[in-house]
Design a protein around this motif. Structure first.
Motif, PDB file in Angstrom:
ATOM      1  N   LEU A  19       0.811  -1.219   0.000  1.00 14.04           N
ATOM      2  CA  LEU A  19       0.000   0.000   0.000  1.00 14.04           C
ATOM      3  C   LEU A  19       0.847   1.273   0.000  1.00 14.04           C
ATOM      4  O   LEU A  19       0.309   2.370  -0.112  1.00 14.04           O
ATOM      5  CB  LEU A  19      -0.930   0.007   1.222  1.00 14.04           C
ATOM      6  CG  LEU A  19      -1.769  -1.255   1.445  1.00 14.04           C
ATOM      7  CD1 LEU A  19      -2.599  -1.122   2.713  1.00 14.04           C
ATOM      8  CD2 LEU A  19      -2.635  -1.562   0.237  1.00 14.04           C
ATOM      9  N   PHE A  20       2.168   1.128   0.097  1.00 16.20           N
ATOM     10  CA  PHE A  20       3.058   2.285   0.199  1.00 16.20           C
ATOM     11  C   PHE A  20       3.416   2.840  -1.167  1.00 16.20           C
ATOM     12  O   PHE A  20       3.578   2.111  -2.137  1.00 16.20           O
ATOM     13  CB  PHE A  20       4.358   1.922   0.916  1.00 16.20           C
ATOM     14  CG  PHE A  20       4.180   1.368   2.300  1.00 16.20           C
ATOM     15  CD1 PHE A  20       3.085   1.708   3.080  1.00 16.20           C
ATOM     16  CD2 PHE A  20       5.109   0.501   2.833  1.00 16.20           C
ATOM     17  CE1 PHE A  20       2.928   1.199   4.363  1.00 16.20           C
ATOM     18  CE2 PHE A  20       4.968  -0.012   4.111  1.00 16.20           C
ATOM     19  CZ  PHE A  20       3.877   0.330   4.875  1.00 16.20           C
ATOM     20  N   ALA A  21       3.593   4.167  -1.222  1.00 20.29           N
ATOM     21  CA  ALA A  21       4.043   4.841  -2.440  1.00 20.29           C
ATOM     22  C   ALA A  21       5.526   5.175  -2.358  1.00 20.29           C
ATOM     23  O   ALA A  21       6.118   5.595  -3.346  1.00 20.29           O
ATOM     24  CB  ALA A  21       3.238   6.124  -2.656  1.00 20.29           C
ATOM     25  N   ALA A  22       6.128   5.000  -1.188  1.00 16.73           N
ATOM     26  CA  ALA A  22       7.552   5.276  -0.985  1.00 16.73           C
ATOM     27  C   ALA A  22       8.060   4.368   0.132  1.00 16.73           C
ATOM     28  O   ALA A  22       7.265   3.802   0.896  1.00 16.73           O
ATOM     29  CB  ALA A  22       7.774   6.741  -0.616  1.00 16.73           C
ATOM     30  N   ARG A  23       9.354   4.259   0.211  1.00 16.56           N
ATOM     31  CA  ARG A  23       9.971   3.428   1.242  1.00 16.56           C
ATOM     32  C   ARG A  23       9.706   4.031   2.630  1.00 16.56           C
ATOM     33  O   ARG A  23       9.891   5.232   2.835  1.00 16.56           O
ATOM     34  CB  ARG A  23      11.469   3.352   0.976  1.00 16.56           C
ATOM     35  CG  ARG A  23      12.198   2.445   1.893  1.00 16.56           C
ATOM     36  CD  ARG A  23      13.677   2.446   1.572  1.00 16.56           C
ATOM     37  NE  ARG A  23      14.359   1.673   2.575  1.00 16.56           N
ATOM     38  CZ  ARG A  23      15.297   0.792   2.326  1.00 16.56           C
ATOM     39  NH1 ARG A  23      15.690   0.606   1.074  1.00 16.56           N
ATOM     40  NH2 ARG A  23      15.870   0.130   3.280  1.00 16.56           N
ATOM     41  N   PRO A  24       9.292   3.216   3.599  1.00 15.82           N
ATOM     42  CA  PRO A  24       9.068   3.723   4.955  1.00 15.82           C
ATOM     43  C   PRO A  24      10.364   4.228   5.588  1.00 15.82           C
ATOM     44  O   PRO A  24      11.461   3.773   5.243  1.00 15.82           O
ATOM     45  CB  PRO A  24       8.557   2.501   5.713  1.00 15.82           C
ATOM     46  CG  PRO A  24       8.041   1.594   4.663  1.00 15.82           C
ATOM     47  CD  PRO A  24       8.910   1.815   3.458  1.00 15.82           C
ATOM     48  N   GLN A  25      10.227   5.154   6.507  1.00 14.42           N
ATOM     49  CA  GLN A  25      11.357   5.675   7.268  1.00 14.42           C
ATOM     50  C   GLN A  25      11.085   5.381   8.739  1.00 14.42           C
ATOM     51  O   GLN A  25      10.049   5.784   9.271  1.00 14.42           O
ATOM     52  CB  GLN A  25      11.506   7.171   7.070  1.00 14.42           C
ATOM     53  CG  GLN A  25      11.814   7.563   5.640  1.00 14.42           C
ATOM     54  CD  GLN A  25      11.818   9.066   5.481  1.00 14.42           C
ATOM     55  OE1 GLN A  25      10.859   9.737   5.833  1.00 14.42           O
ATOM     56  NE2 GLN A  25      12.911   9.585   4.958  1.00 14.42           N
ATOM     57  N   ALA A  26      12.009   4.692   9.391  1.00 14.39           N
ATOM     58  CA  ALA A  26      11.831   4.312  10.793  1.00 14.39           C
ATOM     59  C   ALA A  26      12.936   4.929  11.643  1.00 14.39           C
ATOM     60  O   ALA A  26      14.096   4.998  11.213  1.00 14.39           O
ATOM     61  CB  ALA A  26      11.848   2.800  10.930  1.00 14.39           C
ATOM     62  N   PHE A  27      12.537   5.367  12.834  1.00 16.98           N
ATOM     63  CA  PHE A  27      13.467   5.979  13.776  1.00 16.98           C
ATOM     64  C   PHE A  27      13.193   5.412  15.161  1.00 16.98           C
ATOM     65  O   PHE A  27      12.036   5.281  15.561  1.00 16.98           O
ATOM     66  CB  PHE A  27      13.274   7.501  13.827  1.00 16.98           C
ATOM     67  CG  PHE A  27      13.335   8.165  12.485  1.00 16.98           C
ATOM     68  CD1 PHE A  27      14.545   8.607  11.970  1.00 16.98           C
ATOM     69  CD2 PHE A  27      12.192   8.326  11.720  1.00 16.98           C
ATOM     70  CE1 PHE A  27      14.608   9.203  10.726  1.00 16.98           C
ATOM     71  CE2 PHE A  27      12.243   8.928  10.476  1.00 16.98           C
ATOM     72  CZ  PHE A  27      13.460   9.364   9.974  1.00 16.98           C
ATOM     73  N   SER A  28      14.237   5.109  15.888  1.00 17.50           N
ATOM     74  CA  SER A  28      14.111   4.668  17.276  1.00 17.50           C
ATOM     75  C   SER A  28      14.916   5.617  18.141  1.00 17.50           C
ATOM     76  O   SER A  28      16.001   6.061  17.748  1.00 17.50           O
ATOM     77  CB  SER A  28      14.644   3.247  17.457  1.00 17.50           C
ATOM     78  OG  SER A  28      13.840   2.326  16.760  1.00 17.50           O
ATOM     79  N   ALA A  29      14.392   5.912  19.319  1.00 19.56           N
ATOM     80  CA  ALA A  29      15.086   6.812  20.238  1.00 19.56           C
ATOM     81  C   ALA A  29      14.810   6.393  21.672  1.00 19.56           C
ATOM     82  O   ALA A  29      13.717   5.907  21.987  1.00 19.56           O
ATOM     83  CB  ALA A  29      14.626   8.251  20.024  1.00 19.56           C
ATOM     84  N   ASN A  30      15.814   6.569  22.508  1.00 28.46           N
ATOM     85  CA  ASN A  30      15.632   6.394  23.941  1.00 28.46           C
ATOM     86  C   ASN A  30      15.261   7.733  24.552  1.00 28.46           C
ATOM     87  O   ASN A  30      15.728   8.774  24.091  1.00 28.46           O
ATOM     88  CB  ASN A  30      16.905   5.855  24.598  1.00 28.46           C
ATOM     89  CG  ASN A  30      17.222   4.461  24.138  1.00 28.46           C
ATOM     90  OD1 ASN A  30      18.127   4.258  23.360  1.00 28.46           O
ATOM     91  ND2 ASN A  30      16.458   3.489  24.581  1.00 28.46           N
TER      92      ASN A  30
END
Length: 112
Positions: free
Chosen positions: A86-97
């Motif tokens: 369903l995506f039109a672009a690559r997802p961007q994921a971020f993790s933070a403490n």
């Protein structure tokens, strides 16, 4: 500085506008199961204020081990397999403490 183990995960997803309804329907059905997954302490879905086809998942995890256990689970594999087309672009994921939680900031406010 105090160390906090909670992990915040932000994932920005650009949806194909033709598949937005399918994404929302799927999220609504799977979100309660994700939220009940061991170690998931918070889950929200946001919509970008400027781009309505961009959604952002905001989740809190007990720690990185909990997030990684979820990412290795059948629940994640199944949900991801459903939404990835369903995506039109690559997802961007971020993790933070969390380095300085809101509760500490609130506690430092002067009493007025």
């Amino acid at each position: 500085m105090t160390s906090y183990s909670m992990l915040i995960r932000i994932v920005r997803l650009t949806l194909d506008p033709a598949h937005g309804d399918a994404f929302y329907d799927h999220f609504e059905s799977v979100a309660p199961r994700i939220r009940q997954f061991d170690g998931c302490e918070h889950l929200e879905l946001w919509t970008d204020a400027a781009y309505p086809n961009v959604v952002i998942t905001h989740s809190h995890w007990a720690d990185d081990d909990a997030l990684q256990a979820y990412r290795k689970s059948e629940l994640f594999r199944s949900a991801w397999a459903t939404v990835k087309p369903l995506f039109a672009a690559r997802p961007q994921a971020f993790s933070a403490n969390v380095a300085h939680p809101a509760s500490d900031i609130e506690a430092a406010l002067p009493n007025t």
